[in-house]
Design an enzyme around this catalytic site. Structure first.
Site, short mmCIF file in Angstrom:
data_model
loop_
_atom_site.label_atom_id
_atom_site.label_comp_id
_atom_site.label_asym_id
_atom_site.label_seq_id
_atom_site.Cartn_x
_atom_site.Cartn_y
_atom_site.Cartn_z
N GLU A 1 7.91 16.78 16.43
CA GLU A 1 8.69 16.58 15.03
C GLU A 1 8.12 17.63 14.19
OE1 GLU A 1 9.93 12.58 12.27
OE2 GLU A 1 8.10 12.68 13.25
N GLU B 1 8.17 1.36 11.86
CA GLU B 1 9.30 2.58 11.99
C GLU B 1 8.35 3.75 12.08
OE1 GLU B 1 10.99 5.56 11.19
OE2 GLU B 1 11.29 4.63 9.09
N LEU B 2 8.45 4.42 13.55
CA LEU B 2 7.54 5.39 13.46
C LEU B 2 8.16 6.60 13.61
CD1 LEU B 2 5.27 3.29 15.99
CD2 LEU B 2 4.95 3.66 13.59
N ARG C 1 18.02 17.45 4.29
CA ARG C 1 17.56 16.18 3.13
C ARG C 1 15.99 16.33 3.11
NH1 ARG C 1 18.97 10.49 3.89
NH2 ARG C 1 18.96 10.83 5.91
N CYS D 1 12.21 11.09 8.76
CA CYS D 1 11.98 10.65 10.20
C CYS D 1 13.33 10.81 11.01
CB CYS D 1 11.43 9.32 10.06
SG CYS D 1 12.54 7.91 9.44
N LYS E 1 1.00 -1.18 0.06
CA LYS E 1 -0.06 -0.03 -0.11
C LYS E 1 1.06 1.36 0.24
CE LYS E 1 -3.00 3.15 0.74
NZ LYS E 1 -1.93 4.54 0.83
#
Length: 498
Positions: free
Chosen positions: A404, A273-274, A301, A307, A193
């Site tokens: 973040e 992977e958060l 970048r 992340c 997906k």
């Protein structure tokens, strides 16, 4: 191959010769076709806001069709010789390298990043495919006499089964490679997906894999792709289906929590992977030239939309002023523009809500007393741009530090001691990556043991490597991608007592 009916905007980022070979349907059991509903959604260039393609908008039945194809392909695929799977992935690697320019153009067109970054992403993705082509024939096992002496022990590795791979928009080829390559190497068929904002790169790469499978007479249901404007309409029915045995997700912690809850009912193997909130520590003995170079790498970048982007610049007060001066000068040398324009070093943010978020957190910081050294504005041009920004006078409680940002903003927070720096670095629910610049080897070892992060970069602004385990601690996720550990996420150990 279904290219579908789509609108192609003639930009320098996506030449017509490349656009003509981008599939726009759903891929199920080796065939591209429209969504069962007939619906489509638009994919736009974030640097111009112009529509590039209309893509099939997959739904529940498309997802279940894809899982059926993966489930039916599983017996033949897991029985396929590891050497054959290895050679398939090696051929995919070689094709990715050969088509670097075309793939980079697609990455830039749908995601906005400068072409130089897109080329680097293609190379990075290809390394995952090459690495897992090699790992496909190197599964670790065990054969030994039991310590009691009464029997022998074997430990084998078996593929877990059909896997759902949900990829993010910010690294559309790197993320599909990092998930698909170990899954296929292990013997697991997949349903992918892709992100709604950047499905084109995934489709192009999936077609490369489909062609290689078909050319070798291998089961084409090994890879299936269901783009959709509604992630839940795809993930929901799949996670409720007992034929699915594995979930790998890269994205926000908020969505990751929801997926984990859904995966719990089926007791699925999960890799998550958060989110991140990376601290970038600069100590008083740091090489400031190297620290500034590393800061630009770690922050800018993809315009800060990664992340692993440095989010909090924690700098010893003895060098904080000089570091701010140098970082400001470096940011002012960056060139904001369309990723396909020569000389561009910073592309757009992915969509308008991303720009609005950055504007909001910067405005909050300024209202609280922060000083904008450079940037802090939107360039006067079409697209979702925001200027590279350096903030001084920032306190740890502000959202630009505590959350973040996912944008080109570098807030500088001074500290006085190593203990204070570590406390600030660990003062987050997240623990994906941290960066530190120091010449003190003893301090390096102390930081390695005390900083709560799954990855630590010392005197460098990049840590990602296909041959090393990528992943975090705390609310930054579960499991690892890359390195030897990456393929273990798709294998079940089976103990046999003889």
């Amino acid at each position: 191959m279904l290219l579908g009916t789509h609108t192609v905007t003639m930009t320098t980022a996506l030449p017509p010769t490349v656009a003509a070979h981008v599939p726009t349907g759903v891929l199920i059991d080796g065939s591209w076709r429209p969504a069962r509903s007939g619906r489509t959604f638009e994919v736009a260039d974030p640097a111009t806001t112009e529509v590039l393609f209309d893509v099939a908008d997959g739904g529940e039945q498309d997802a279940l069709d894809a899982l059926t194809a993966a489930h039916e392909a599983f017996p033949a695929w897991r029985a396929t010789a590891p050497r054959v799977r290895s050679e398939l992935l090696r051929a995919v690697f070689e094709t990715l390298v050969a088509r670097t320019e075309d793939i980079a153009a697609i990455v830039t067109a749908e995601g906005g990043k400068p072409l130089a970054e897109s080329r680097a992403e293609v190379a990075y993705a290809a390394e995952y495919v090459r690495w897992y082509a090699e790992q496909a024939v190197r599964f670790d096992g065990l054969a030994r006499r039991a310590p009691s002496g009464g029997n022998h022990q074997l430990v084998l590795r078996r593929p877990v089964g059909p896997a759902l791979l949900i990829t993010p928009w910010n690294f559309p080829i790197a993320m599909i490679a990092r998930k698909v390559a170990p899954a296929l190497a292990a013997g697991c068929p997949v349903v992918v997906k892709p992100a709604q904002l950047t499905p084109l790169t995934t489709a192009y790469v999936a077609e490369i894999i489909r062609e290689e499978l078909a050319d070798r007479g291998l089961p084409t249901g090994v890879i299936n792709v269901v783009p959709s404007s509604s992630a839940r309409s795809v993930s929901g029915p799949l996670l409720a289906d007992p034929r699915l045995r594995k979930l790998s997700f890269t994205g926000s912690t908020e969505v990751g929590r929801l997926l984990l809850k859904s995966a719990a009912d089926g007791i699925l193997r999960t890799s998550m992977e958060l989110g991140g909130n990376a601290p970038f520590l600069v100590f008083e003995d740091a090489d400031l030239d190297a620290a500034v170079i590393g800061a630009v790498q770690a922050k800018m970048r993809n315009a800060g939309q990664t992340c692993v982007a440095a989010n909090r610049f924690l700098v010893h007060h003895a060098v904080a002023g000089e570091f701010a001066d140098r970082l400001t000068a470096a940011f002012e040398q960056l060139v904001v523009g369309h990723g396909a324009e020569p000389g561009t070093t910073v592309g757009p943010l992915i969509e308008q809500p991303a720009v609005t978020h950055v504007e909001t957190v910067v405005a909050e910081a300024v209202d609280a007393g922060a000083v904008v050294r450079t940037g802090g504005t939107r360039p006067a041009r079409r697209g979702y741009f925001y200027a590279p920004t350096v903030l001084e006078g920032v306190t740890p409680d502000l959202r630009v530090v505590s959350e973040e940002t996912f944008g080109p903003v570098a807030p500088i927070v001074p500290f006085g001691s190593e203990d204070e720096a570590v406390a600030l670095a660990n003062g987050s629910d997240f623990g994906l990556v941290a960066y530190a610049f120091t010449r003190d080897v003893g301090r390096v070892m102390r930081l390695a043991e005390s900083v709560e992060a799954g990855m630590i970069g010392i005197n460098r602004g990049m840590v990602s490597d296909a041959t090393a385990p990528f992943g975090g601690l705390k609310q930054s996720g579960l499991g690892r991608e890359g390195g030897e550990l990456g393929i273990e996420e798709y294998l079940d150990p089976v103990y046999v007592a003889l």
